[in-house]
Design an enzyme around this catalytic site. Structure first.
Site, PDB file in Angstrom:
ATOM      1  N   GLU A  34      52.876  57.301  46.371  1.00  0.00           N
ATOM      2  CA  GLU A  34      51.411  56.548  46.780  1.00  0.00           C
ATOM      3  C   GLU A  34      51.173  58.371  47.035  1.00  0.00           C
ATOM      4  O   GLU A  34      51.936  58.982  47.740  1.00  0.00           O
ATOM      5  CB  GLU A  34      51.917  55.939  47.718  1.00  0.00           C
ATOM      6  CG  GLU A  34      50.492  54.887  47.827  1.00  0.00           C
ATOM      7  CD  GLU A  34      50.201  54.190  46.418  1.00  0.00           C
ATOM      8  OE1 GLU A  34      49.809  54.026  45.582  1.00  0.00           O
ATOM      9  OE2 GLU A  34      51.276  53.129  46.792  1.00  0.00           O
ATOM     10  N   HIS A  35      49.792  58.149  47.032  1.00  0.00           N
ATOM     11  CA  HIS A  35      48.587  59.237  46.814  1.00  0.00           C
ATOM     12  C   HIS A  35      49.362  60.378  46.763  1.00  0.00           C
ATOM     13  O   HIS A  35      49.202  61.751  47.258  1.00  0.00           O
ATOM     14  CB  HIS A  35      49.153  59.263  48.285  1.00  0.00           C
ATOM     15  CG  HIS A  35      47.308  58.768  49.458  1.00  0.00           C
ATOM     16  ND1 HIS A  35      45.578  59.154  49.018  1.00  0.00           N
ATOM     17  CD2 HIS A  35      47.936  57.546  50.051  1.00  0.00           C
ATOM     18  CE1 HIS A  35      45.651  57.672  50.097  1.00  0.00           C
ATOM     19  NE2 HIS A  35      46.075  56.855  50.181  1.00  0.00           N
ATOM     20  N   GLY A 130      43.189  45.889  45.795  1.00  0.00           N
ATOM     21  CA  GLY A 130      44.443  47.152  45.064  1.00  0.00           C
ATOM     22  C   GLY A 130      45.386  46.328  44.413  1.00  0.00           C
ATOM     23  O   GLY A 130      45.746  47.168  43.596  1.00  0.00           O
ATOM     24  N   SER A 132      43.890  46.401  41.436  1.00  0.00           N
ATOM     25  CA  SER A 132      42.842  46.571  40.498  1.00  0.00           C
ATOM     26  C   SER A 132      42.248  45.861  39.243  1.00  0.00           C
ATOM     27  O   SER A 132      42.596  45.945  38.131  1.00  0.00           O
ATOM     28  CB  SER A 132      44.252  47.889  39.174  1.00  0.00           C
ATOM     29  OG  SER A 132      43.559  49.393  39.445  1.00  0.00           O
ATOM     30  N   GLU A 166      34.791  54.171  34.686  1.00  0.00           N
ATOM     31  CA  GLU A 166      34.307  53.571  35.902  1.00  0.00           C
ATOM     32  C   GLU A 166      34.032  54.629  36.552  1.00  0.00           C
ATOM     33  O   GLU A 166      33.438  54.481  37.789  1.00  0.00           O
ATOM     34  CB  GLU A 166      36.087  53.690  36.488  1.00  0.00           C
ATOM     35  CG  GLU A 166      36.540  52.708  37.725  1.00  0.00           C
ATOM     36  CD  GLU A 166      37.204  51.552  37.991  1.00  0.00           C
ATOM     37  OE1 GLU A 166      37.565  50.979  37.313  1.00  0.00           O
ATOM     38  OE2 GLU A 166      37.866  50.917  39.512  1.00  0.00           O
ATOM     39  N   ASP A 178      45.263  53.484  37.653  1.00  0.00           N
ATOM     40  CA  ASP A 178      45.107  51.961  37.300  1.00  0.00           C
ATOM     41  C   ASP A 178      45.218  51.575  35.483  1.00  0.00           C
ATOM     42  O   ASP A 178      45.664  50.368  35.496  1.00  0.00           O
ATOM     43  CB  ASP A 178      43.989  51.793  37.556  1.00  0.00           C
ATOM     44  CG  ASP A 178      44.678  51.682  39.471  1.00  0.00           C
ATOM     45  OD1 ASP A 178      45.234  52.355  40.222  1.00  0.00           O
ATOM     46  OD2 ASP A 178      42.537  51.353  40.414  1.00  0.00           O
TER      47      ASP A 178
HETATM   48  P1  ADP Z   1      40.410  46.727  42.729  1.00  0.00           P
HETATM   49  O1  ADP Z   1      41.199  46.802  43.192  1.00  0.00           O
HETATM   50  O2  ADP Z   1      39.825  44.438  42.121  1.00  0.00           O
HETATM   51  O3  ADP Z   1      39.869  46.737  41.223  1.00  0.00           O
HETATM   52  P2  ADP Z   1      37.257  47.005  42.516  1.00  0.00           P
HETATM   53  O4  ADP Z   1      36.290  47.661  43.594  1.00  0.00           O
HETATM   54  O5  ADP Z   1      37.882  48.537  41.603  1.00  0.00           O
HETATM   55  O6  ADP Z   1      38.475  45.782  42.848  1.00  0.00           O
HETATM   56  O7  ADP Z   1      36.438  46.304  42.241  1.00  0.00           O
HETATM   57  C1  ADP Z   1      36.551  44.759  41.499  1.00  0.00           C
HETATM   58  C2  ADP Z   1      35.458  44.753  40.679  1.00  0.00           C
HETATM   59  O8  ADP Z   1      35.463  43.992  39.757  1.00  0.00           O
HETATM   60  C3  ADP Z   1      34.287  43.468  40.762  1.00  0.00           C
HETATM   61  O9  ADP Z   1      33.691  43.824  42.380  1.00  0.00           O
HETATM   62  C4  ADP Z   1      33.288  43.370  39.656  1.00  0.00           C
HETATM   63  O10 ADP Z   1      32.697  44.029  39.577  1.00  0.00           O
HETATM   64  C5  ADP Z   1      34.690  43.543  39.171  1.00  0.00           C
HETATM   65  N1  ADP Z   1      35.498  42.473  38.415  1.00  0.00           N
HETATM   66  C6  ADP Z   1      37.312  42.087  38.855  1.00  0.00           C
HETATM   67  N2  ADP Z   1      36.947  40.744  38.764  1.00  0.00           N
HETATM   68  C7  ADP Z   1      35.734  40.717  37.961  1.00  0.00           C
HETATM   69  C8  ADP Z   1      35.894  38.975  37.352  1.00  0.00           C
HETATM   70  N3  ADP Z   1      36.627  38.355  37.447  1.00  0.00           N
HETATM   71  N4  ADP Z   1      34.820  38.783  36.884  1.00  0.00           N
HETATM   72  C9  ADP Z   1      33.458  39.330  37.113  1.00  0.00           C
HETATM   73  N5  ADP Z   1      34.253  40.699  37.550  1.00  0.00           N
HETATM   74  C10 ADP Z   1      35.052  41.031  37.855  1.00  0.00           C
HETATM   75 MG    MG Z   2      39.610  49.296  41.017  1.00  0.00          MG
END
Ligand code: ADP
Ligand code: MG
Length: 391
Positions: A34-35, A130, A132, A166, A178
């Site tokens: 981690e990190h 978190g 992903s 991303e 991720d």
């Molecule tokens: P995570 O840690 O879950 O990756 P992020 O902030 O990196 O969190 O990504 C979350 C974003 O990904 C959401 O705000 C949305 O824009 C997109 N996303 C994730 N799941 C979905 C979904 N089921 N449908 C549409 N967009 C999604």
């Molecule tokens: Mg993410």
């Protein structure tokens, strides 16, 4: 499967036919390392059973029409509208559509044929915890576009293009882990990625051990400021250690023994941050042999040590994460527990003997809720396959 049926129904409603294709792309959890990704270290993630599912077909126009079933929202875009982050009617793309549009952008940059599609997608990866969800969405769309585009990219290339989408289109500065785990996951295997060379291998996962992810329900307060400070401290450490070790490029190149000799020369905070990284990379190097020998006890011990290090040296834990970890470590059947991901909230990851997994999950949830007042979500998983076409 419920989510597949749900998407199929929504697809039929929106596009007047059953979906000719369905793909799946998982979320991920990191067990050790981690990190260390931005220090050229090693990470040990697994793809999890929770995933994004996408139903898709070729579109008859130039317009890609997407339905995000979880939001009950629609977005329509084309290669022409992508640079301005708008839809074909000139309204802004909703935030969630930046991820698929970013994937289309990254694929077009490669000069690949990216046909317009009609798609419906939904996910049981929790958003922003978190695990992903964002990488799982990106990898699901790469599978969709490569299926209809008639080309196939190597696994790591898919991950890199998802990361590019991303980083450069959505504007989130994340490492490769991720997308790598979502693209390259293999059922019942842990993944080991060298973040410098991008070489990777798999490690068998013991049948009797479950991965339990526990969400503290406290949202990441990791302001990018704190994250950037940690990165800066690591860079400062490399700069100062170079006076004695001129050949190092990153903390990855410093072993524990050398670090112990030289750490007095570093400012206090820099020394603490760097010690976490150097020792964590050492732990991740020990992990493969332990897992090959099915020595889960000692692998779990490394995870416990990792938590202490993240808490006391890297200082990215928080009271709720510490509570969740302390409770878990005292429950029967738990081999190891630690915070996972960037920290400051989010999830812990626990290794638990299958025989005890249900009582573990219940006890953890009950005790955590009574100590903190927060209701935690608990996800039980095994390492799963990476992104793939289902049909
Ligand atoms: P995570 O840690 O879950 O990756 P992020 O902030 O990196 O969190 O990504 C979350 C974003 O990904 C959401 O705000 C949305 O824009 C997109 N996303 C994730 N799941 C979905 C979904 N089921 N449908 C549409 N967009 C999604
Ligand atoms: Mg993410």
């Amino acid at each position: 499967m419920e989510i597949v049926d749900q998407i199929t129904t929504v697809f039929q409603k929106n596009f007047g036919q059953p979906p000719p294709h369905m793909a799946r792309a998982p979320g991920r959890v990191n067990l050790l390392g981690e990190h260390v990704d931005y220090n050229d270290g090693f990470v040990l993630p697994a793809a999890i059973e929770r995933a994004t599912y996408i139903a898709f077909s070729p579109a008859t126009s130039q317009h890609t029409t997407l339905v995000a079933a979880d939001f009950n929202e629609r977005a329509i875009f084309s290669p022409r509208t992508i640079p301005t982050k708008t839809q074909t009617d000139s309204t802004p793309l909703p935030e969630w559509a930046h991820y698929p549009a970013g994937v289309m952008w990254a694929l077009l940059e490669e000069d690949l044929f990216v046909p317009a599609i009609n798609a419906v997608y939904a996910s049981n990866v929790p958003r922003g915890s978190g695990l992903s969800s964002s990488a799982s969405v990106e990898m699901a769309f790469i599978i969709a576009w490569q299926t209809l585009g008639g080309w196939a990219l190597p696994l790591m290339q898919r991950a890199l293009l998802g990361q590019k989408a991303e980083n450069q289109y959505v504007g989130v500065n994340s490492g490769i882990m991720d997308q790598f785990a979502s693209a390259c996951g293999i059922e019942n295997k842990l993944l080991l990625l060298d973040c410098r060379s991008l070489d990777w291998q798999t490690i068998p996962w013991p049948e009797h051990v479950a991965i339990v992810i526990a969400d503290t329900a406290v949202r990441r307060k990791l302001t990018s400021g704190e994250y950037n400070k940690r990165r800066a401290a690591c860079e400062e450490a490399v700069r100062l250690l170079k006076q004695d070790l001129p050949n190092i490029r990153a903390l990855r190149d410093v072993n524990v023994e050398d670090f112990n000799h030289l750490s007095k020369k570093l400012p206090d905070i820099v020394s603490k941050r760097a010690r976490h990284v150097v020792e964590e990379i050492e732990r991740s190097k020990q992990a493969p042999a332990l897992l090959e020998a099915e020595d889960i006890q000692n692998f779990g011990r490394l995870m416990n040590e990792c938590h202490i290090s993240l808490r006391d040296l890297y200082e990215v834990s928080c009271p709720e994460l510490d509570t969740m970890v302390n409770i878990a470590q005292a429950i029967e059947g738990c081999y190891g527990a630690r915070l996972t991901g960037a920290g400051f909230g989010g999830c812990t990851v626990n290794l638990v003997e299958y025989q005890h997994v249900n009582t573990f999950a219940r006890a953890l949830a009950t005790r955590y809720e009574s100590e903190t007042g927060y209701h935690p979500e608990i996800y039980i998983s095994r390492p799963s396959d990476g992104a793939a076409l289902l049909w």
